[in-house]
Design an enzyme around this catalytic site. Structure first.
Site, PDB file in Angstrom:
ATOM      1  N   ASP A   8     -55.493  -3.749 -17.542  1.00  0.00           N
ATOM      2  CA  ASP A   8     -56.151  -4.738 -17.874  1.00  0.00           C
ATOM      3  C   ASP A   8     -55.858  -6.172 -17.220  1.00  0.00           C
ATOM      4  O   ASP A   8     -55.375  -6.692 -17.716  1.00  0.00           O
ATOM      5  CB  ASP A   8     -56.582  -5.112 -19.345  1.00  0.00           C
ATOM      6  CG  ASP A   8     -57.619  -5.836 -19.674  1.00  0.00           C
ATOM      7  OD1 ASP A   8     -58.343  -6.270 -19.083  1.00  0.00           O
ATOM      8  OD2 ASP A   8     -57.381  -6.390 -20.840  1.00  0.00           O
ATOM      9  N   LYS A  56     -56.512  -4.599 -26.767  1.00  0.00           N
ATOM     10  CA  LYS A  56     -56.625  -3.024 -26.344  1.00  0.00           C
ATOM     11  C   LYS A  56     -55.685  -2.193 -26.888  1.00  0.00           C
ATOM     12  O   LYS A  56     -55.957  -1.038 -27.254  1.00  0.00           O
ATOM     13  CB  LYS A  56     -56.986  -3.091 -24.729  1.00  0.00           C
ATOM     14  CG  LYS A  56     -58.086  -3.745 -24.385  1.00  0.00           C
ATOM     15  CD  LYS A  56     -58.505  -3.737 -22.587  1.00  0.00           C
ATOM     16  CE  LYS A  56     -59.831  -4.142 -22.392  1.00  0.00           C
ATOM     17  NZ  LYS A  56     -59.649  -5.839 -22.638  1.00  0.00           N
ATOM     18  N   ASP A  76     -46.152  -7.186 -20.926  1.00  0.00           N
ATOM     19  CA  ASP A  76     -46.736  -8.386 -20.433  1.00  0.00           C
ATOM     20  C   ASP A  76     -45.973  -9.502 -20.016  1.00  0.00           C
ATOM     21  O   ASP A  76     -44.657  -9.469 -20.411  1.00  0.00           O
ATOM     22  CB  ASP A  76     -47.751  -9.190 -21.488  1.00  0.00           C
ATOM     23  CG  ASP A  76     -48.898  -9.938 -20.942  1.00  0.00           C
ATOM     24  OD1 ASP A  76     -50.046  -9.669 -20.699  1.00  0.00           O
ATOM     25  OD2 ASP A  76     -48.901 -11.116 -20.632  1.00  0.00           O
ATOM     26  N   GLY A 133     -51.467  -8.526 -22.947  1.00  0.00           N
ATOM     27  CA  GLY A 133     -51.736  -9.904 -23.671  1.00  0.00           C
ATOM     28  C   GLY A 133     -51.481  -9.865 -25.014  1.00  0.00           C
ATOM     29  O   GLY A 133     -50.108  -9.599 -25.365  1.00  0.00           O
ATOM     30  N   ALA A 134     -52.414 -10.227 -25.939  1.00  0.00           N
ATOM     31  CA  ALA A 134     -52.138 -10.265 -27.421  1.00  0.00           C
ATOM     32  C   ALA A 134     -52.464  -9.065 -27.996  1.00  0.00           C
ATOM     33  O   ALA A 134     -52.277  -8.814 -29.256  1.00  0.00           O
ATOM     34  CB  ALA A 134     -53.085 -11.474 -28.003  1.00  0.00           C
ATOM     35  N   CYS A 176     -62.335  -8.025 -16.359  1.00  0.00           N
ATOM     36  CA  CYS A 176     -63.393  -8.589 -17.110  1.00  0.00           C
ATOM     37  C   CYS A 176     -64.274  -9.432 -16.087  1.00  0.00           C
ATOM     38  O   CYS A 176     -64.438 -10.606 -16.339  1.00  0.00           O
ATOM     39  CB  CYS A 176     -63.092  -9.291 -18.410  1.00  0.00           C
ATOM     40  SG  CYS A 176     -61.778 -10.497 -18.242  1.00  0.00           S
TER      41      CYS A 176
END
Length: 393
Positions: free
Chosen positions: A281, A215, A233, A211-212, A334
């Site tokens: 993730d 992590k 990503d 992602g951005a 999550c």
């Protein structure tokens, strides 16, 4: 703005939030921000009050409401002081009509509440998903240490070695420590998920769904800028945000790779069986993040949940191909739903019997299947499922 005008503005915003939820449009925070930019006459107190009304109404409604007005009328039934503001004044909402539809209160749609219950989420845990989240920071050990930074405000030390908690709404972005890359905003649970990777200096680590890069930056700090850290990503825009963040953090070891959905293995072929650790993730429903994005409960459907599970299975298999003998794989979502947590990891172990489960040793969380679950009610973090497996030598 008058109190009635604030109610009317919140109703307009909620109409947009409801439409976006039905059509997979912009998230609520972006809709609120766009409204504020288009209504600059509203003062800061007005904007804050309107935002609170919008999010209080979202949290109060279980199923997706018929309209923003129906959502606000439901909130007015819970908060009687709001009812007189439906007064038909010039800038306020119309007087409530007899028999006018009112949204149904609750935590989430019924089918989703059943999924949570089947996943061992009791009423206390489910209710905590609608609380407001605090603001957690991770001190970037490439530049600083939690015990040596001079803080503008006193934060609460967390179980994560470099974690601190501040009140929601703390303007951290204006602090020199944030601008200089000494700290990053990161939920405590997310920090613990990174700790489960146990990344070490000199290793080769792949963040498969970066992602951005929140992590990724935590992994870079754990590796002390030594080794190889590949951030991948399929979202070009989000991955593009990582480079400036890495520069600010002083994380010079990070490489990025934009992946083509469905062709990930082809792009990652040079990394086959090379990684000491791979973090997945994985994309998921985000049920564990409802404290920050409560409208996400209206976007999820049974079909979409099944799609997430298929993606998670595929990413686990991709990650397994990248781990060297003796290396490790860490699976994170999550979510509090077993369908995208313990069930997915159990299915992976069944498909790959040579792999050995090694439950992460974390200071918070409870066992769930072969992994660990973090929850807002019990751990005061976002909701996470975290599991780890080792490839035998």
């Amino acid at each position: 703005m008058t109190p009635s005008a604030r109610i009317a503005a919140a109703i307009d915003i909620l109409d947009s939030v409801v439409d976006a939820a039905r059509g997979e449009g912009a998230p609520a925070d972006r809709i609120v921000a766009e409204w504020a930019r288009a209504h600059r006459f509203a003062g800061s107190k007005d904007r804050r009050a309107i935002r609170e009304l919008v999010y209080d109404a979202i949290r109060h409604c279980g199923p997706i409401p018929a309209s923003g007005r129906a959502a606000m009328l439901a909130l007015a039934e819970q908060r009687p002081e709001l009812a007189p503001l439906f007064d038909g004044s010039q800038y306020g909402p119309a007087v409530r009509g007899e028999g006018e539809p009112v949204a149904t209160p609750g935590i989430a749609p019924e089918w989703l509440m059943a999924e949570l219950a089947n996943s061992g989420v009791d009423d206390e845990e489910a209710a905590a998903l609608m609380d407001r989240a605090p603001l957690d920071l991770r001190v970037n050990t490439l530049k600083a240490d939690r015990d040596t930074i001079e803080w503008r405000e006193r934060g609460e030390p967390l179980a994560a070695p470099q974690g601190l908690r501040f009140a929601s709404g703390t303007m951290v972005e204006q602090w020199p420590a944030y601008r200089d890359g000494l700290v990053e905003i990161q939920d405590h649970g997310s920090q613990l998920a990174c700790a489960a990777v146990a990344a070490r200096p000199g290793e080769t680590v792949i963040d498969l769904c970066a992602g951005a890069g929140g992590k990724t930056l935590a992994l870079a700090a754990a590796m002390d800028n030594s080794g190889t850290l590949l951030a991948c990503d399929t979202d070009k825009r989000r991955l593009g945000n990582l480079s400036p963040r890495a520069a600010r953090a002083g994380a010079g070891l990070i490489e990025t790779m934009l992946l083509d959905p469905g062709r990930e293995l082809e792009a990652l072929r040079p990394w086959h069986a090379r990684a000491d650790a791979v973090l997945i993730d994985a994309p998921c429903s985000g049920t564990g993040t409802w404290r920050r994005k409560p409208e996400a409960k209206w976007r999820l459907t049974p079909q979409r949940l099944a799609q997430f599970g298929n993606v998670q299975d595929r990413l686990l298999d991709i990650a397994a191909s990248l781990v060297r003998p003796g290396g490790r794989l860490v699976f994170v979502t999550c979510s509090l739903l077993d369908a995208e947590g313990s069930d997915r990891f159990a299915a992976f172990l069944e498909r790959n019997p040579a792999w050995v489960c090694e439950r992460p040793d974390l200071p918070l969380g409870r066992s769930r299947g072969e992994g660990i679950r973090l929850s807002p009610a019990r751990d005061y973090t976002d909701g996470f499922f975290i599991a780890r497996a080792l490839m035998p030598c």
